[in-house]
Design a protein around this motif. Sequence first.
Motif, short mmCIF file in Angstrom:
data_model
loop_
_atom_site.label_atom_id
_atom_site.label_comp_id
_atom_site.label_asym_id
_atom_site.label_seq_id
_atom_site.Cartn_x
_atom_site.Cartn_y
_atom_site.Cartn_z
N ILE A 1 35.32 48.97 47.23
CA ILE A 1 36.45 49.13 46.30
C ILE A 1 36.59 47.89 45.43
CG2 ILE A 1 38.97 49.27 46.17
CD1 ILE A 1 38.82 51.11 48.65
N SER A 2 36.51 46.70 46.05
CA SER A 2 36.65 45.48 45.26
C SER A 2 35.48 45.31 44.29
CB SER A 2 36.78 44.25 46.16
OG SER A 2 35.59 44.04 46.89
N GLU A 3 34.28 45.69 44.71
CA GLU A 3 33.13 45.62 43.80
C GLU A 3 33.30 46.60 42.64
OE1 GLU A 3 29.78 46.35 46.31
OE2 GLU A 3 29.62 44.25 46.93
N GLN A 4 33.84 47.78 42.94
CA GLN A 4 34.06 48.78 41.89
C GLN A 4 35.11 48.27 40.89
OE1 GLN A 4 35.65 52.50 43.28
NE2 GLN A 4 35.12 53.57 41.41
N ARG A 5 36.17 47.67 41.39
CA ARG A 5 37.20 47.13 40.49
C ARG A 5 36.64 45.99 39.65
NH1 ARG A 5 42.52 47.08 44.40
NH2 ARG A 5 42.87 49.32 44.33
N LEU A 6 35.83 45.14 40.28
CA LEU A 6 35.23 44.03 39.55
C LEU A 6 34.29 44.56 38.46
CD1 LEU A 6 34.76 40.98 39.25
CD2 LEU A 6 32.93 41.20 40.93
N ALA A 7 33.49 45.57 38.82
CA ALA A 7 32.55 46.13 37.84
C ALA A 7 33.31 46.80 36.69
CB ALA A 7 31.63 47.14 38.53
N SER A 8 34.38 47.52 37.01
CA SER A 8 35.12 48.19 35.93
C SER A 8 35.83 47.16 35.04
CB SER A 8 36.12 49.20 36.49
OG SER A 8 37.16 48.54 37.20
N SER A 9 36.31 46.07 35.64
CA SER A 9 36.94 45.02 34.83
C SER A 9 35.91 44.35 33.92
CB SER A 9 37.58 43.96 35.72
OG SER A 9 38.62 44.52 36.47
N ALA A 10 34.73 44.10 34.48
CA ALA A 10 33.66 43.48 33.68
C ALA A 10 33.23 44.41 32.54
CB ALA A 10 32.47 43.14 34.57
N LEU A 11 33.12 45.70 32.84
CA LEU A 11 32.75 46.66 31.80
C LEU A 11 33.80 46.74 30.71
CD1 LEU A 11 30.73 48.80 30.85
CD2 LEU A 11 32.02 50.47 32.18
N ALA A 12 35.07 46.73 31.09
CA ALA A 12 36.15 46.78 30.09
C ALA A 12 36.13 45.53 29.22
CB ALA A 12 37.50 46.92 30.80
N ALA A 13 35.92 44.37 29.83
CA ALA A 13 35.86 43.13 29.05
C ALA A 13 34.66 43.15 28.10
CB ALA A 13 35.77 41.93 29.98
N TRP A 14 33.52 43.64 28.60
CA TRP A 14 32.32 43.72 27.76
C TRP A 14 32.55 44.67 26.59
CZ3 TRP A 14 29.15 48.00 26.84
CH2 TRP A 14 27.98 47.72 26.14
N ALA A 15 33.15 45.83 26.86
CA ALA A 15 33.39 46.81 25.79
C ALA A 15 34.34 46.23 24.74
CB ALA A 15 33.98 48.09 26.38
N GLN A 16 35.34 45.49 25.17
CA GLN A 16 36.26 44.87 24.22
C GLN A 16 35.52 43.84 23.37
OE1 GLN A 16 39.57 42.91 26.07
NE2 GLN A 16 40.71 42.75 24.17
N LEU A 17 34.68 43.04 24.00
CA LEU A 17 33.92 42.02 23.28
C LEU A 17 32.97 42.67 22.28
CD1 LEU A 17 33.19 39.01 22.97
CD2 LEU A 17 31.42 39.40 24.68
#
Length: 111
Positions: free
Chosen positions: A46-62
Amino acid sequence: SWPADLAEKAMETQEMSPREELRGFECAIQRLQAQVENLGTSLLAISEQRLASSALAAWAQLVGHERQLRREAFFDAMGGQLRTAKRQNGVLFSTNLGDEGDSQEEPRLNL
């Protein structure tokens, strides 16, 4: 019903030898350890999934911001090229100027 089952188990443990009782405790401990490991694995996933989704959201915003900057830079560059071409090739464009110097017509290309 569960109270009756609990009473039966209590009676069984009273009839057990200390060695059998120890084996039962060891089995219970192993089951608990397996459950804790499964829970730890689930929490880690779960924590890895949340970390991955946060990283993906930050990447998409960038990426979205970078694309916007590139579009603006492209638009500015094309506008600059157009202005430069108009200045350099002003001979190709002519306007009919009135007495006051106001343009009465749209500029047209003389070929």
